[in-house]
Scaffold this active site. Structure first.
Site, PDB file in Angstrom:
ATOM      1  N   ASP A  80       0.871  -1.166   0.000  1.00 35.25           N
ATOM      2  CA  ASP A  80       0.000   0.000   0.000  1.00 35.25           C
ATOM      3  C   ASP A  80       0.919   1.230   0.000  1.00 35.25           C
ATOM      4  O   ASP A  80       2.133   1.103   0.199  1.00 35.25           O
ATOM      5  CB  ASP A  80      -0.859  -0.059   1.268  1.00 35.25           C
ATOM      6  CG  ASP A  80      -1.557   1.243   1.552  1.00 35.25           C
ATOM      7  OD1 ASP A  80      -2.268   1.726   0.659  1.00 35.25           O
ATOM      8  OD2 ASP A  80      -1.384   1.777   2.673  1.00 35.25           O
TER       9      ASP A  80
ATOM     10  N   ALA B 245       0.167   5.294   1.290  1.00 29.98           N
ATOM     11  CA  ALA B 245       0.160   6.146   2.498  1.00 29.98           C
ATOM     12  C   ALA B 245       0.058   5.320   3.770  1.00 29.98           C
ATOM     13  O   ALA B 245      -0.778   4.432   3.878  1.00 29.98           O
ATOM     14  CB  ALA B 245      -1.004   7.130   2.427  1.00 29.98           C
TER      15      ALA B 245
ATOM     16  N   LYS C  45     -10.861   6.949  -2.901  1.00 37.80           N
ATOM     17  CA  LYS C  45     -11.244   8.199  -2.251  1.00 37.80           C
ATOM     18  C   LYS C  45     -12.678   8.641  -2.556  1.00 37.80           C
ATOM     19  O   LYS C  45     -13.335   9.238  -1.709  1.00 37.80           O
ATOM     20  CB  LYS C  45     -10.250   9.315  -2.597  1.00 37.80           C
ATOM     21  CG  LYS C  45      -8.800   8.986  -2.212  1.00 37.80           C
ATOM     22  CD  LYS C  45      -8.633   8.572  -0.759  1.00 37.80           C
ATOM     23  CE  LYS C  45      -7.217   8.134  -0.451  1.00 37.80           C
ATOM     24  NZ  LYS C  45      -7.141   6.983   0.455  1.00 37.80           N
TER      25      LYS C  45
ATOM     26  N   ASP D 117      -1.403  -0.947   6.049  1.00 40.71           N
ATOM     27  CA  ASP D 117      -1.583  -0.484   7.424  1.00 40.71           C
ATOM     28  C   ASP D 117      -3.048  -0.372   7.826  1.00 40.71           C
ATOM     29  O   ASP D 117      -3.339  -0.014   8.956  1.00 40.71           O
ATOM     30  CB  ASP D 117      -0.902   0.887   7.610  1.00 40.71           C
ATOM     31  CG  ASP D 117      -1.556   1.952   6.748  1.00 40.71           C
ATOM     32  OD1 ASP D 117      -1.773   1.687   5.548  1.00 40.71           O
ATOM     33  OD2 ASP D 117      -1.864   3.039   7.272  1.00 40.71           O
TER      34      ASP D 117
END
Ligand SMILES: *Cc1c(COP(=O)(O)O)cnc(C)c1O
Length: 630
Positions: free
Chosen positions: A8, A10, A49, A183
């Site tokens: 991934d 960010a 997003k 994360d």
């Protein structure tokens, strides 16, 4: 072997604490005079997003805020406007937060040195990604395949599509050879959905959600608490592994590779149940090949099985035959009773001292066969005197059936005393030796037994699938047309085997037959029935004596106890069998509940691929349990 890693962006490889989307979302909403708490944004990070904006605006509290400020603009329009604003903001923020996280460069160096390719998937759009890629490349991070949901028809996380596309672009065919690192919970779900190995990264990730500066200011205890909490969330989402920092993958990857080359340890529990029972690995391995039933070789193998069974019964092939019958043992019992007893002028006497004797009476009821039952207590053998008295009172009896080892309790009934006397009266004799044949020597011919019944999954130590009947030819030859059932016509089955050289009527359990042939070889290698009997008897003796030492009383008197299965009384009134069972199961042993109707008991089988050492281990476990529980 691990062939690729997909990251991934960010919070995982760049942007410690996943600050960029938070800042951009806050700015985008603030542009419309709405303030969103950080925690609210973090909830769904990892999604693409646009979906993320939609999700936030589906929240009634946020909707209310929007409508209060912009009553004239509907929510659908708000989604577009906020998303457009977000895109504008993120471009600037991305550049400020593109710094690689700690450990990324070391990991990438390791991957390159080991020819492990790597790529990325992201919730960012292509234009956002295009902005980041050169910034990352300048720092030495150049993923070879980069997938956004624009490449997968808008299907993003938590679905597998983006990851599968990245895996394909990296030239890997098996997702299980790929590690997906991220994360967020959505990252873990994406990895699981693609059947890849999901690795969660804790530090600098969204679940802790702090900038490096903020995190560094915490006490060690506070940091650990945050790490643990994040790790728990990732594990709860299904992460296969959780690491603090990406550099830990340098050790994890070789460990995963090594584990993959280890042979699978035998974790299957030992069945101490008298059929199905524990079989040898070599017996099970016979079932890895498929065989056709028309094959001459298969027919020869069936003939070999039949001949071996007659021999095991200590009978000559001139006088006796063996008939195999598809199904469990009861199918063979029903087939024998239903074919042996003529439709007219016949009465069956059944000696009963347990559930399997009862079952024969039930079969007779179903088939409309006249029967006279001689019922004994479950802890009492089927004695001669009572049977003779009953026979004297019922001169119409033409057939007699009894159980050898009554598996209900483990009691051994005296076929040696009963059968020759009853046979001498001209009565056809049927013995259910299901749980004893192969484990206790039986002289079928010398005793004059007409039908002896057993099955593939008891003392011969095969797998379940067929029953077997050792029949006196002279007797079975007279049973044409007796059967009450087509499929269970024992005579017809016998004729088919005889006339067509080992051909089964209807589909045969081919795998079971091959396993059984191997089981017969292993029985011979052990030293035949006498040697197997000694092993079982040794198991039984160790078990019985050991259990008595621990305070468990056997149900059956030692003089008439079989070496097949042993029943024990509950050690106390409040004994919880289920708990005891679960405890032993967890330690690798499966035992049996009791079947005696009048006594609270449980049973432990002594047969199968089970040895004295196993009994000793079992007793040690029961001792530990007893210390705590009894
Ligand atoms: C196992 C057994 C049977 C047959 O039971 P299935 O469940 O049909 O295989 C019949 N009689 C005795 C004594 C048995 O032990």
């Amino acid at each position: 072997m691990i062939q690729a890693v997909v990251f991934d962006w960010a919070g995982t490889t760049v942007d410690y604490g996943s600050q960029a989307p938070i800042i951009a979302f806050k700015q985008a909403f603030a542009h419309f005079d709405i303030h969103i708490p950080t925690a609210e944004i973090r909830l769904d990070l990892g999604l693409d997003k646009l979906t993320h904006v939609k999700k936030m605006l589906a929240n009634p509290a946020i909707q209310a805020k929007w409508l209060a400020k912009h009553p004239e603009t509907p929510i659908e329009t708000a989604v577009t406007e906020i998303y457009t604003e977000f895109q504008r903001r993120i471009t600037a923020v991305l550049a400020e937060t593109a710094q690689l996280k700690q450990g990324v460069k070391e990991l990438v160096t390791y991957l390159e040195a080991n020819q492990i390719s790597y790529g990325s998937t992201t919730g960012y759009t292509q234009s956002m990604l295009d902005r980041i890629l050169p910034l990352a490349a300048k720092q030495g991070y150049r993923p070879q395949a980069n997938v956004t949901s624009e490449q997968t028809n808008g299907v993003g996380r938590p679905h597998a599509a983006m990851l599968l596309a990245a895996i394909k672009q990296l030239g890997v065919t098996e997702p299980r050879n790929v590690i997906k690192v991220g994360d967020t919970v959505n990252d873990i779900l994406e990895g699981k959905a693609a059947h890849a190995i999901s690795v969660g990264v804790v530090e600098g990730g969204n679940l802790i959600g702090l900038s490096q500066g903020e995190f560094d200011q915490l006490t060690i205890a506070e940091q650990n608490e945050l790490r643990n909490k994040a790790a728990e969330e990732l594990e709860a989402a299904g992460a296969d592994y959780v690491v603090n920092q990406l550099s830990e993958l340098i050790k994890l990857i070789p460990a995963i590779n090594e584990a993959a080359t280890q042979p699978q340890v035998e974790t299957a529990p030992l069945l101490l149940t008298p059929g199905p029972l524990t079989t040898s690995r070599t017996v099970k391995e016979q079932m890895l090949v498929d065989h056709g039933t028309w094959d001459d070789e298969y027919k020869e193998d069936t003939q070999q099985v039949r001949a071996a069974l007659v021999k095991l019964a200590n009978a000559s092939k001139k006088t006796y035959t063996a008939v195999l019958m598809q199904g469990s043992g009861t199918f063979a019992v029903e087939s024998t009773i239903g074919t042996a007893v003529p439709k007219q002028g016949a009465t069956l006497m059944i000696a009963i001292n347990g559930a399997y004797g009862q079952r024969m009476a039930q079969i007779a009821d179903y088939l409309g066969i006249n029967h006279v039952d001689v019922v004994f207590d479950e802890d009492e053998v089927t004695g001669l005197e009572k049977i003779m008295d009953k026979l004297a009172a019922h001169p119409e009896v033409t057939h007699f059936a009894m159980v050898h080892c009554e598996t209900t309790t483990g009691i051994l009934n005296p076929i040696e005393t009963l059968i020759p006397k009853i046979h001498a009266m001209g009565i056809v004799t049927i013995v259910d030796a299901m749980s004893s044949f192969g484990g206790i020597p039986i002289n079928v011919e010398a005793l004059g037994i007409d039908y002896l019944i057993s099955s593939s999954n008891k003392c011969i130590q095969g797998v379940p699938g067929f029953g077997l009947v050792i029949a006196k030819r002279q007797t079975i030859d007279q049973t044409a047309g007796n059967a009450r059932s087509l499929a269970l016509d024992l005579y017809d089955q016998y004729q088919c085997f005889e006339v067509h050289d080992g051909k089964w009527r209807f589909t045969s359990p081919t795998h079971v037959v091959y396993a059984f042939l191997q089981a017969l070889k292993e029985l011979a290698a052990e030293g035949g029935v006498p040697a197997r009997n000694r092993r079982y008897a040794h198991n039984e003796k160790t078990l019985r004596q050991g259990m008595m030492t621990l305070g468990y009383q056997p149900v059956i008197d030692e003089a008439v106890q079989s070496p097949i299965i042993t029943s024990f009384r509950y050690p106390s009134k409040d004994f919880n069998f289920q708990k005891f069972y679960n405890y032993l199961k967890e330690k690798g042993f499966i035992i049996y509940p009791g079947k005696v109707s009048t006594i609270d008991s449980f049973r432990i089988g002594n047969i199968g691929q089970v040895f004295n050492d196993d009994m000793v281990r079992l007793l040690a476990l029961i001792k530990q349990y007893s210390v705590v529980e009894v």
